[in-house]
Design a protein around this motif. Structure first.
Motif, PDB file in Angstrom:
ATOM      1  N   LEU A  82       0.849  -1.202  -0.015  1.00  9.83           N
ATOM      2  CA  LEU A  82      -0.172   0.083  -0.182  1.00  9.83           C
ATOM      3  C   LEU A  82       0.950   1.361  -0.008  1.00  9.83           C
ATOM      4  O   LEU A  82       1.753   1.494   0.905  1.00  9.83           O
ATOM      5  CB  LEU A  82      -1.091   0.053   1.170  1.00  9.83           C
ATOM      6  CG  LEU A  82      -1.972  -1.168   1.514  1.00  9.83           C
ATOM      7  CD1 LEU A  82      -2.734  -1.222   2.648  1.00  9.83           C
ATOM      8  CD2 LEU A  82      -2.765  -1.335   0.057  1.00  9.83           C
ATOM      9  N   ILE A  83       0.776   1.900  -0.988  1.00  9.16           N
ATOM     10  CA  ILE A  83       1.720   3.248  -1.382  1.00  9.16           C
ATOM     11  C   ILE A  83       0.986   4.513  -1.083  1.00  9.16           C
ATOM     12  O   ILE A  83      -0.006   4.665  -1.560  1.00  9.16           O
ATOM     13  CB  ILE A  83       2.323   3.109  -2.765  1.00  9.16           C
ATOM     14  CG1 ILE A  83       3.075   1.687  -2.687  1.00  9.16           C
ATOM     15  CG2 ILE A  83       3.155   4.274  -3.025  1.00  9.16           C
ATOM     16  CD1 ILE A  83       3.418   1.240  -4.230  1.00  9.16           C
ATOM     17  N   ARG A  84       1.750   5.035  -0.161  1.00  7.47           N
ATOM     18  CA  ARG A  84       0.897   6.555   0.268  1.00  7.47           C
ATOM     19  C   ARG A  84       1.650   7.586  -0.738  1.00  7.47           C
ATOM     20  O   ARG A  84       2.972   7.706  -0.827  1.00  7.47           O
ATOM     21  CB  ARG A  84       1.388   6.815   1.730  1.00  7.47           C
ATOM     22  CG  ARG A  84       0.699   5.774   2.663  1.00  7.47           C
ATOM     23  CD  ARG A  84       0.932   5.901   3.988  1.00  7.47           C
ATOM     24  NE  ARG A  84       2.328   6.234   4.354  1.00  7.47           N
ATOM     25  CZ  ARG A  84       3.233   4.950   4.599  1.00  7.47           C
ATOM     26  NH1 ARG A  84       2.796   3.658   4.405  1.00  7.47           N
ATOM     27  NH2 ARG A  84       4.456   5.335   4.622  1.00  7.47           N
ATOM     28  N   GLY A  85       0.949   8.436  -1.245  1.00  4.99           N
ATOM     29  CA  GLY A  85       1.373   9.611  -1.855  1.00  4.99           C
ATOM     30  C   GLY A  85       0.641  10.995  -1.428  1.00  4.99           C
ATOM     31  O   GLY A  85      -0.025  10.858  -0.340  1.00  4.99           O
ATOM     32  N   ILE A  86       0.475  12.032  -2.186  1.00  5.66           N
ATOM     33  CA  ILE A  86      -0.358  13.037  -1.883  1.00  5.66           C
ATOM     34  C   ILE A  86      -1.140  13.398  -3.021  1.00  5.66           C
ATOM     35  O   ILE A  86      -0.526  13.859  -3.988  1.00  5.66           O
ATOM     36  CB  ILE A  86       0.527  14.254  -1.318  1.00  5.66           C
ATOM     37  CG1 ILE A  86       1.322  13.891  -0.025  1.00  5.66           C
ATOM     38  CG2 ILE A  86      -0.454  15.381  -1.037  1.00  5.66           C
ATOM     39  CD1 ILE A  86       2.300  15.002   0.260  1.00  5.66           C
ATOM     40  N   PRO A  87      -2.541  13.251  -2.887  1.00  3.87           N
ATOM     41  CA  PRO A  87      -3.221  13.698  -4.035  1.00  3.87           C
ATOM     42  C   PRO A  87      -3.130  15.388  -4.549  1.00  3.87           C
ATOM     43  O   PRO A  87      -2.783  16.184  -3.636  1.00  3.87           O
ATOM     44  CB  PRO A  87      -4.653  13.443  -3.712  1.00  3.87           C
ATOM     45  CG  PRO A  87      -4.504  13.685  -2.256  1.00  3.87           C
ATOM     46  CD  PRO A  87      -3.166  13.209  -1.535  1.00  3.87           C
ATOM     47  N   GLY A  88      -3.472  15.541  -5.718  1.00  4.60           N
ATOM     48  CA  GLY A  88      -3.173  17.092  -6.199  1.00  4.60           C
ATOM     49  C   GLY A  88      -3.855  16.952  -7.284  1.00  4.60           C
ATOM     50  O   GLY A  88      -4.215  16.248  -7.988  1.00  4.60           O
ATOM     51  N   HIS A  89      -3.753  18.344  -8.000  1.00  4.52           N
ATOM     52  CA  HIS A  89      -4.279  18.500  -9.508  1.00  4.52           C
ATOM     53  C   HIS A  89      -3.310  18.027 -10.481  1.00  4.52           C
ATOM     54  O   HIS A  89      -2.170  18.161 -10.323  1.00  4.52           O
ATOM     55  CB  HIS A  89      -4.827  19.997  -9.571  1.00  4.52           C
ATOM     56  CG  HIS A  89      -5.661  20.227 -10.672  1.00  4.52           C
ATOM     57  ND1 HIS A  89      -5.322  20.031 -12.160  1.00  4.52           N
ATOM     58  CD2 HIS A  89      -6.763  20.463 -10.919  1.00  4.52           C
ATOM     59  CE1 HIS A  89      -6.503  20.278 -12.679  1.00  4.52           C
ATOM     60  NE2 HIS A  89      -7.541  20.622 -12.048  1.00  4.52           N
ATOM     61  N   GLY A  90      -3.757  17.346 -11.511  1.00 10.59           N
ATOM     62  CA  GLY A  90      -2.916  16.758 -12.530  1.00 10.59           C
ATOM     63  C   GLY A  90      -2.486  17.761 -13.542  1.00 10.59           C
ATOM     64  O   GLY A  90      -1.452  17.526 -14.308  1.00 10.59           O
ATOM     65  N   SER A  91      -2.786  19.209 -13.479  1.00 11.75           N
ATOM     66  CA  SER A  91      -2.136  20.000 -14.181  1.00 11.75           C
ATOM     67  C   SER A  91      -0.909  20.878 -13.663  1.00 11.75           C
ATOM     68  O   SER A  91      -0.085  21.361 -14.455  1.00 11.75           O
ATOM     69  CB  SER A  91      -3.139  21.165 -14.342  1.00 11.75           C
ATOM     70  OG  SER A  91      -3.460  21.967 -12.934  1.00 11.75           O
ATOM     71  N   ALA A  92      -0.494  20.291 -12.364  1.00  9.33           N
ATOM     72  CA  ALA A  92       0.709  20.799 -11.992  1.00  9.33           C
ATOM     73  C   ALA A  92       1.582  19.652 -11.284  1.00  9.33           C
ATOM     74  O   ALA A  92       1.599  19.732 -10.014  1.00  9.33           O
ATOM     75  CB  ALA A  92       0.554  21.971 -11.040  1.00  9.33           C
ATOM     76  N   PRO A  93       2.156  18.631 -12.031  1.00 12.32           N
ATOM     77  CA  PRO A  93       2.674  17.415 -11.352  1.00 12.32           C
ATOM     78  C   PRO A  93       4.096  17.776 -10.795  1.00 12.32           C
ATOM     79  O   PRO A  93       4.547  16.884  -9.974  1.00 12.32           O
ATOM     80  CB  PRO A  93       2.811  16.818 -12.748  1.00 12.32           C
ATOM     81  CG  PRO A  93       3.126  17.574 -13.622  1.00 12.32           C
ATOM     82  CD  PRO A  93       2.009  18.620 -13.479  1.00 12.32           C
ATOM     83  N   TRP A  94       4.755  19.118 -11.109  1.00  5.66           N
ATOM     84  CA  TRP A  94       6.099  19.033 -10.822  1.00  5.66           C
ATOM     85  C   TRP A  94       6.186  19.019  -9.178  1.00  5.66           C
ATOM     86  O   TRP A  94       5.481  19.845  -8.442  1.00  5.66           O
ATOM     87  CB  TRP A  94       6.613  20.513 -11.309  1.00  5.66           C
ATOM     88  CG  TRP A  94       7.866  20.901 -10.612  1.00  5.66           C
ATOM     89  CD1 TRP A  94       8.432  21.580  -9.717  1.00  5.66           C
ATOM     90  CD2 TRP A  94       9.440  20.179 -11.225  1.00  5.66           C
ATOM     91  NE1 TRP A  94       9.778  21.571  -9.529  1.00  5.66           N
ATOM     92  CE2 TRP A  94      10.354  20.733 -10.477  1.00  5.66           C
ATOM     93  CE3 TRP A  94       9.613  19.352 -11.990  1.00  5.66           C
ATOM     94  CZ2 TRP A  94      11.456  20.277 -10.570  1.00  5.66           C
ATOM     95  CZ3 TRP A  94      10.898  18.904 -12.251  1.00  5.66           C
ATOM     96  CH2 TRP A  94      11.854  19.287 -11.362  1.00  5.66           C
ATOM     97  N   GLY A  95       7.102  18.328  -8.578  1.00  6.05           N
ATOM     98  CA  GLY A  95       7.231  18.339  -7.014  1.00  6.05           C
ATOM     99  C   GLY A  95       6.015  17.671  -6.244  1.00  6.05           C
ATOM    100  O   GLY A  95       6.260  17.560  -5.092  1.00  6.05           O
ATOM    101  N   SER A  96       5.366  16.967  -7.097  1.00  3.71           N
ATOM    102  CA  SER A  96       4.006  16.293  -6.337  1.00  3.71           C
ATOM    103  C   SER A  96       4.756  14.926  -5.837  1.00  3.71           C
ATOM    104  O   SER A  96       5.647  14.425  -6.211  1.00  3.71           O
ATOM    105  CB  SER A  96       3.057  15.718  -7.113  1.00  3.71           C
ATOM    106  OG  SER A  96       3.387  15.042  -8.417  1.00  3.71           O
ATOM    107  N   SER A  97       3.899  14.425  -4.916  1.00  6.40           N
ATOM    108  CA  SER A  97       4.029  12.975  -4.539  1.00  6.40           C
ATOM    109  C   SER A  97       3.123  12.272  -5.026  1.00  6.40           C
ATOM    110  O   SER A  97       2.036  11.841  -4.210  1.00  6.40           O
ATOM    111  CB  SER A  97       3.946  13.071  -2.920  1.00  6.40           C
ATOM    112  OG  SER A  97       4.397  11.585  -2.304  1.00  6.40           O
ATOM    113  N   ASN A  98       3.386  11.536  -6.336  1.00  2.00           N
ATOM    114  CA  ASN A  98       2.379  10.655  -7.067  1.00  2.00           C
ATOM    115  C   ASN A  98       2.682   9.390  -6.478  1.00  2.00           C
ATOM    116  O   ASN A  98       3.639   8.714  -6.924  1.00  2.00           O
ATOM    117  CB  ASN A  98       2.794  10.922  -8.561  1.00  2.00           C
ATOM    118  CG  ASN A  98       1.707  10.398  -9.419  1.00  2.00           C
ATOM    119  OD1 ASN A  98       1.334   9.074  -9.167  1.00  2.00           O
ATOM    120  ND2 ASN A  98       1.468  10.931 -10.442  1.00  2.00           N
ATOM    121  N   ALA A  99       1.572   8.709  -6.051  1.00  2.00           N
ATOM    122  CA  ALA A  99       1.715   7.383  -5.534  1.00  2.00           C
ATOM    123  C   ALA A  99       2.114   6.416  -6.649  1.00  2.00           C
ATOM    124  O   ALA A  99       2.567   5.507  -6.444  1.00  2.00           O
ATOM    125  CB  ALA A  99       0.447   6.924  -4.898  1.00  2.00           C
TER     126      ALA A  99
END
Length: 450
Positions: A207-224
């Protein structure tokens, strides 16, 4: 069915009927419908004096059992256990109809031909011959055509062991994954494989934990999903040293390889670099000397414009004998490295851990198998192996019974090709192998119980 037909021809005809039933098991309770193949077997035994028992663990999930009582209650009993279900087919990859059981250039094509309906047919033929000939046996002979092996056996042997163990129990068991000639010349192999055990099964979910966010600004995101991709890369690249054990060196010796290649293949430090010399056999060589991790089910994301905050990876882990559940988790943690801070490792309910299991070779049945191998290939000896995959043998071994994977295939086979075709496209088996296996199993029954 005429009793005058040779056993091999009977097995070929029955195999084709079993394939045509298309008992495809996709893992759901409603699939499989082994009741169709139970009907094929009922017709096969209809004109001899036996009373088959058919039990259903769920609607249509049928197991077919024939028990022939022995004359001596102290004599050991023998079960011939074959499954009736087959795995799904990717039709586009087949050159022949996977459920027509056509004979092409001396080969029967069809899903389940090799895994393991040819053996199920041979078991049935050997059992029927005992009754048709009026042959007295010392111990019980049990033929089991079982459901759901391809789905993990929850509705098959596992269910039967819980609800009707008296139907299927025996002191000794023969089942799938043996019979491949090894070494020697084209007509005279030095050995034939007998499966004495199998690796364990440990299924884990990451089970992998990331941080949800808007797909229009992926830079620096924590994409699971991205973390999951990196986790998969690390798992597949993880390359610990081999564990050579007792069985793989015997296989290498039987292959008759160049001395330096053989040395490298039995060196814990050098084995991985020598695998390519084995061709199709390389996959089995790696599996039999390593605990393996295969990331097979990956889930991440729900909407295309949302960076996923969670993901999961289902791992199919096959561990070597002696490897504990705790060691499996440590193995996964070691492969993931610093990614573990984003990951929880959990069991998959109902399928978390099944230990590796092995039967001894110093048994009366193993001696008989050795005699029958020598009968088929004079001078050849049994080559004990540990199977990379699982079978219904594990449930019998858990009850203290001795189980072996046994057949006798023609010289056209090697273990790499054998493993490649199981669950693969254009699955097939040659007519000679069906005939040889039917004769060999009849000889086993005569020698062990007669």
């Amino acid at each position: 069915m005429t009793d005058s037909a040779p056993l091999g021809d009977q097995a070929i005809a029955l195999l084709r009927d079993l394939i045509r039933s298309a008992c495809v098991n996709d893992g759901t309770d409603e699939s499989g419908q082994e009741i169709r193949n139970a009907g094929v077997l009922r017709r096969f035994f209809a004109d001899v004096d036996v009373e088959p028992v058919v039990v259903e663990s769920a609607p249509g999930r049928a197991t077919f059992v024939v028990r022939i009582p022995g004359t001596d209650p102290e004599a050991p009993s023998l079960a011939l256990v074959g499954h009736l279900d087959v795995v799904p087919v990717m039709h586009a990859g087949w050159s022949e109809d996977p459920f027509a059981a056509d004979i092409v250039r001396g080969q029967i094509f069809g899903r389940g031909a090799l895994d393991m309906l040819y053996l199920t047919a041979a078991y049935a033929v050997a059992t029927r011959a005992v009754v048709a000939e009026g042959r007295a046996l010392r111990g019980d002979l049990v033929f089991v055509g079982v459901a759901d092996e391809e789905g993990g056996s929850r509705l098959g042997i596992e269910w039967l062991m819980q609800h009707h163990p008296e139907l299927i129990d025996a002191d000794y068991v023969l089942t799938e994954s043996g019979g491949v000639p090894v070494g020697g010349t084209v007509g005279a192999p030095t050995a034939v494989t007998v499966t004495v055990g199998e690796k364990g099964l440990a299924r884990r979910r990451l089970l992998i934990r990331g941080i949800p966010g808007h797909g229009s600004a992926p830079w620096g995101s924590s994409n699971a999903g991205v973390i999951a991709a990196e986790a998969i890369t690390r798992l597949t690249r993880f390359a610990p040293r081999a564990v050579i054990g007792d069985y793989w060196p015997r296989y290498v010796d039987a292959l008759g390889l160049d001395a330096d290649v053989a040395r490298r293949l039995t060196s814990e430090a050098e084995m991985l670099g020598a695998l390519n010399s084995l061709g199709e056999l390389a996959g089995y060589a790696h599996a039999t000397t390593h605990t393996t991790i295969s990331p097979n089910v990956i889930r991440a994301g729900d909407a295309i414009n949302v960076i996923p905050g969670q993901a999961s990876i289902d791992l199919d882990i096959r561990q070597l004998p002696g490897v504990s559940a705790e060691a499996v988790d440590a193995y996964v943690i070691g492969a993931l490295g610093d990614l573990i801070e984003h990951v929880d490792i959990v069991d998959i309910v109902g399928a978390s851990f099944s230990p590796a299991n092995v039967s001894p070779m110093n048994t009366p049945l193993f001696e008989v198998l050795a005699d029958v191998i020598d009968e088929a290939y004079p001078g050849a000896v049994p080559l004990p192996i540990i199977a990379a995959g699982g079978s219904d043998a594990r449930f019998y071994r858990k009850r203290g019974r001795q189980a072996y994977g046994f057949s006798v295939l023609s010289r056209s086979w090697d273990y790499g090709r054998f493993r490649h075709l199981i669950h693969g496209n254009d699955e097939h088996i040659d007519l000679d192998s069906v005939r040889m296996t039917a004769r060999a199993l009849d000889s086993v029954v005569r020698r062990f119980l007669g």
